[in-house]
Design a protein around this motif. Structure first.
Motif, PDB file in Angstrom:
ATOM      1  N   MET A 129      -0.682  16.192  -5.303  1.00 13.42           N
ATOM      2  CA  MET A 129      -1.173  14.810  -5.216  1.00 13.42           C
ATOM      3  C   MET A 129      -1.563  14.371  -3.802  1.00 13.42           C
ATOM      4  SD  MET A 129      -1.314  13.663  -8.275  1.00 13.42           S
ATOM      5  CE  MET A 129      -1.367  11.888  -8.153  1.00 13.42           C
ATOM      6  N   ASP A 130      -1.063  15.056  -2.776  1.00 16.35           N
ATOM      7  CA  ASP A 130      -1.396  14.659  -1.409  1.00 16.35           C
ATOM      8  C   ASP A 130      -2.896  14.832  -1.178  1.00 16.35           C
ATOM      9  OD1 ASP A 130      -0.866  13.722   1.196  1.00 16.35           O
ATOM     10  OD2 ASP A 130      -0.798  15.773   1.956  1.00 16.35           O
TER      11      ASP A 130
ATOM     12  N   ALA B  73      -7.526   7.606  -1.010  1.00 15.56           N
ATOM     13  CA  ALA B  73      -6.861   8.903  -0.898  1.00 15.56           C
ATOM     14  C   ALA B  73      -5.358   8.682  -0.753  1.00 15.56           C
ATOM     15  CB  ALA B  73      -7.392   9.672   0.297  1.00 15.56           C
ATOM     16  N   LEU B  74      -4.583   9.366  -1.582  1.00 10.47           N
ATOM     17  CA  LEU B  74      -3.133   9.239  -1.512  1.00 10.47           C
ATOM     18  C   LEU B  74      -2.564  10.080  -0.381  1.00 10.47           C
ATOM     19  CD1 LEU B  74      -2.023   9.575  -5.245  1.00 10.47           C
ATOM     20  CD2 LEU B  74      -2.466   7.491  -3.953  1.00 10.47           C
ATOM     21  N   LYS B  75      -1.551   9.569   0.267  1.00 10.55           N
ATOM     22  CA  LYS B  75      -0.764  10.326   1.237  1.00 10.55           C
ATOM     23  C   LYS B  75       0.596  10.484   0.583  1.00 10.55           C
ATOM     24  CE  LYS B  75       0.559  12.042   5.182  1.00 10.55           C
ATOM     25  NZ  LYS B  75       0.364  13.467   5.327  1.00 10.55           N
ATOM     26  N   VAL B  76       0.922  11.706   0.170  1.00 10.30           N
ATOM     27  CA  VAL B  76       2.163  11.959  -0.556  1.00 10.30           C
ATOM     28  C   VAL B  76       3.006  12.925   0.260  1.00 10.30           C
ATOM     29  CG1 VAL B  76       3.183  12.776  -2.723  1.00 10.30           C
ATOM     30  CG2 VAL B  76       0.938  11.666  -2.748  1.00 10.30           C
ATOM     31  N   ASN B  77       4.223  12.498   0.597  1.00  7.73           N
ATOM     32  CA  ASN B  77       5.139  13.356   1.332  1.00  7.73           C
ATOM     33  C   ASN B  77       6.571  12.969   1.016  1.00  7.73           C
ATOM     34  OD1 ASN B  77       5.644  11.046   2.892  1.00  7.73           O
ATOM     35  ND2 ASN B  77       4.138  11.622   4.422  1.00  7.73           N
ATOM     36  N   GLU B  78       7.508  13.743   1.545  1.00  7.21           N
ATOM     37  CA  GLU B  78       8.919  13.455   1.328  1.00  7.21           C
ATOM     38  C   GLU B  78       9.337  12.288   2.207  1.00  7.21           C
ATOM     39  OE1 GLU B  78      13.214  15.772   1.485  1.00  7.21           O
ATOM     40  OE2 GLU B  78      11.357  16.906   1.598  1.00  7.21           O
ATOM     41  N   ALA B  79      10.078  11.363   1.638  1.00  5.49           N
ATOM     42  CA  ALA B  79      10.552  10.196   2.397  1.00  5.49           C
ATOM     43  C   ALA B  79      11.526  10.637   3.471  1.00  5.49           C
ATOM     44  CB  ALA B  79      11.205   9.193   1.463  1.00  5.49           C
ATOM     45  N   LYS B  80      11.423   9.989   4.611  1.00  7.78           N
ATOM     46  CA  LYS B  80      12.333  10.262   5.716  1.00  7.78           C
ATOM     47  C   LYS B  80      13.029   8.945   6.086  1.00  7.78           C
ATOM     48  CE  LYS B  80       9.711  14.089   7.603  1.00  7.78           C
ATOM     49  NZ  LYS B  80       8.783  14.307   6.556  1.00  7.78           N
TER      50      LYS B  80
ATOM     51  N   GLY C 126       0.789  -1.230   0.000  1.00  9.95           N
ATOM     52  CA  GLY C 126       0.000   0.000   0.000  1.00  9.95           C
ATOM     53  C   GLY C 126       0.820   1.279   0.000  1.00  9.95           C
ATOM     54  N   PHE C 127       2.127   1.152  -0.252  1.00 14.43           N
ATOM     55  CA  PHE C 127       2.939   2.365  -0.350  1.00 14.43           C
ATOM     56  C   PHE C 127       4.077   2.139  -1.332  1.00 14.43           C
ATOM     57  CE2 PHE C 127       5.079  -0.036   2.925  1.00 14.43           C
ATOM     58  CZ  PHE C 127       6.427   0.246   2.771  1.00 14.43           C
ATOM     59  N   GLY C 128       4.703   3.237  -1.699  1.00 15.47           N
ATOM     60  CA  GLY C 128       5.805   3.154  -2.647  1.00 15.47           C
ATOM     61  C   GLY C 128       6.640   4.416  -2.603  1.00 15.47           C
ATOM     62  N   PHE C 129       7.606   4.499  -3.480  1.00 11.90           N
ATOM     63  CA  PHE C 129       8.522   5.631  -3.532  1.00 11.90           C
ATOM     64  C   PHE C 129       8.655   6.102  -4.970  1.00 11.90           C
ATOM     65  CE2 PHE C 129       9.671   3.075   0.099  1.00 11.90           C
ATOM     66  CZ  PHE C 129       9.763   4.013   1.110  1.00 11.90           C
TER      67      PHE C 129
END
Length: 66
Positions: free
Chosen positions: A45-46, A54-61, A26-29
């Motif tokens: 896109m967030d 609903a997409l959750k789009v943020n910067e990878a940490k 359910g997630f990707g990069f």
């Protein structure tokens, strides 16, 4: 990759799968060639609904280790 390419050149897009079942977790990069394109994709896109989710789009940490 296709979903995010309208914001700029996507150098890599990976959907993470469960190694035992092969099903998506359910997630990707998504990796963009430049930060400005990535920031635009995040802002537009967030929260957007795709295929009923609903997409959750943020910067990878970095992953936090215990």
């Amino acid at each position: 990759k296709e979903l995010f390419s309208s914001f700029g050149h996507v150098s890599e897009a990976v959907v993470i799968s469960d190694r035992h079942t092969g099903r998506s977790k359910g997630f990707g990069f998504v990796t963009f060639d430049n930060d400005a394109d990535a920031k635009k994709a995040i802002s537009e896109m967030d929260g957007k609904e795709i295929q009923g989710r609903a997409l959750k789009v943020n910067e990878a940490k970095p992953m936090e280790r215990d």
